[in-house]
Design a protein around this motif. Structure first.
Motif: not given
Length: 117
Positions: A23-38
């Motif tokens: 779960a991400a916080s502090g990203t605002g509306s930018f989460f959808s364009i953020t690359t996420m990795r495991w």
């Protein structure tokens, strides 16, 4: 400040499944364009990239994860998931998620997955 919190780890028998969340916080509306990795880090080893999902939903996997693990994201919840099936003892380790946006990277503190034989 972006913060990532992983959850869903635990002890599971070989052949079982787990679903990890980040779960991400502090990203605002930018989460959808953020690359996420495991990533996974086994004891005494380097952190290993397992799976990636980019803004459009395209995914990439390490060979050891292909066919068994699935990364997905819910932009409405600012959360990325890692569904892990057919777990093996060698999947044991601490699983971390990482976000990357415009060259800035953030890591979570990880969640421990232990697979017993």
């Amino acid at each position: 400040q972006v913060q990532l919190v992983e959850s869903g780890g635990g002890l599971v028998q070989a052949g079982g499944s787990l679903r990890l969340s980040c779960a991400a916080s502090g990203t605002g509306s930018f989460f959808s364009i953020t690359t996420m990795r495991w990533y996974r880090q086994a004891s005494g080893e380097q952190r290993e990239l397992f799976a990636r999902i980019i803004r459009g939903g395209d995914t990439n996997y390490a060979d050891s994860a292909t066919g068994r693990f699935t990364i997905s994201r819910d932009n409405a919840k600012n959360t990325v998931y890692l569904q892990m099936n057919s777990l093996k003892p060698e999947d044991t380790g601490v699983y971390y998620c990482k976000s990357t946006l415009y060259g800035m990277e953030y890591w979570g503190k990880g969640t421990l997955v232990t697979v017993s034989s």
